[in-house]
Design a protein around this motif. Sequence first.
Motif, PDB file in Angstrom:
ATOM      1  N   UNK A  87       0.831  -1.205   0.000  1.00 57.13           N
ATOM      2  CA  UNK A  87       0.000   0.000   0.000  1.00 57.13           C
ATOM      3  C   UNK A  87       0.866   1.255   0.000  1.00 57.13           C
ATOM      4  N   UNK A  88       1.959   1.251   0.761  1.00 55.41           N
ATOM      5  CA  UNK A  88       2.848   2.414   0.775  1.00 55.41           C
ATOM      6  C   UNK A  88       3.524   2.608  -0.576  1.00 55.41           C
ATOM      7  N   UNK A 134       1.559   7.276  -6.431  1.00 55.53           N
ATOM      8  CA  UNK A 134       0.535   8.292  -6.679  1.00 55.53           C
ATOM      9  C   UNK A 134       0.979   9.663  -6.165  1.00 55.53           C
ATOM     10  N   UNK A 135       1.652   9.699  -5.048  1.00 58.25           N
ATOM     11  CA  UNK A 135       2.147  10.967  -4.496  1.00 58.25           C
ATOM     12  C   UNK A 135       3.191  11.582  -5.439  1.00 58.25           C
ATOM     13  N   UNK A 136       4.074  10.753  -6.011  1.00 57.89           N
ATOM     14  CA  UNK A 136       5.125  11.230  -6.899  1.00 57.89           C
ATOM     15  C   UNK A 136       4.637  11.522  -8.316  1.00 57.89           C
ATOM     16  N   UNK A 137       3.418  11.112  -8.627  1.00 60.12           N
ATOM     17  CA  UNK A 137       2.834  11.329  -9.952  1.00 60.12           C
ATOM     18  C   UNK A 137       1.457  11.964  -9.762  1.00 60.12           C
ATOM     19  N   UNK A 138       1.422  13.261  -9.461  1.00 61.66           N
ATOM     20  CA  UNK A 138       0.160  13.903  -9.060  1.00 61.66           C
ATOM     21  C   UNK A 138      -0.929  13.924 -10.132  1.00 61.66           C
ATOM     22  N   UNK A 196      -5.347   4.989   1.055  1.00 66.82           N
ATOM     23  CA  UNK A 196      -4.646   5.942   0.178  1.00 66.82           C
ATOM     24  C   UNK A 196      -5.016   7.386   0.491  1.00 66.82           C
ATOM     25  N   UNK A 197      -6.275   7.646   0.829  1.00 62.41           N
ATOM     26  CA  UNK A 197      -6.648   9.025   1.172  1.00 62.41           C
ATOM     27  C   UNK A 197      -5.990   9.440   2.484  1.00 62.41           C
ATOM     28  N   UNK A 198      -5.871   8.519   3.437  1.00 59.16           N
ATOM     29  CA  UNK A 198      -5.162   8.837   4.680  1.00 59.16           C
ATOM     30  C   UNK A 198      -3.667   9.014   4.434  1.00 59.16           C
TER      31      UNK A 198
END
Length: 200
Positions: free
Chosen positions: A114-115, A121-125, A159-161
């Motif tokens: 999950x991480x 996703x964080x690195x590819x906004x 993922x939202x958290x």
Amino acid sequence: MNTFSRFFLAATLTGTLLFLGGCGPKPVSPYAGGSGTASDSMNGNRMGNITEEMGPGTEGLDSMGRGGAGSLAGDADSQSDAYKREHGRCSPEFKPIYFDYDQSSIKGDQIPAMEHNGSYLRNNPSAHVLIEGNTDNRGTNEYNIALGERRAVAAKRYLTEFGIEESRIRTVSYGEERPLFTGSSEDDYAHNRRDDFILE
């Protein structure tokens, strides 16, 4: 009726029965790849009893319903059992997560996957993800659709958290309808109880 008429009628009936005998149900192979296209509830198009939470539209998807960059269609190895055990039906950028029998909570040993998915996703906004919830085939179809939805929603919540915007995440439940493995061993069941992450 004369002899010719009787013969013609018997031949016609026999031919019809032989023809119809070949039109019986055909075995359907299990789902073998691609996520299928996500239906657009805004237009009223629903696929059977598959449920989904809608986000961005499906424009830009390939014919298998995957984002162009995340498609596995060209990978020759993507159909091997070893590949499927490691990657499920995820896009190459993501990792699947697996669940215990009849459970929808994310297990501690699935946190690294999950991480990994959250970090991508964080690195590819600009990336969007479709989370596909799956189950093994034990239980009713209706129950498994609901269980698959709970699994997909649990991953979305994680993922939202993790900091990913909710608008970038969609969910769909396939329940038992798209097994990765069709056997009845515990290993087959365990690999069918998963969430796949599809890049859109």
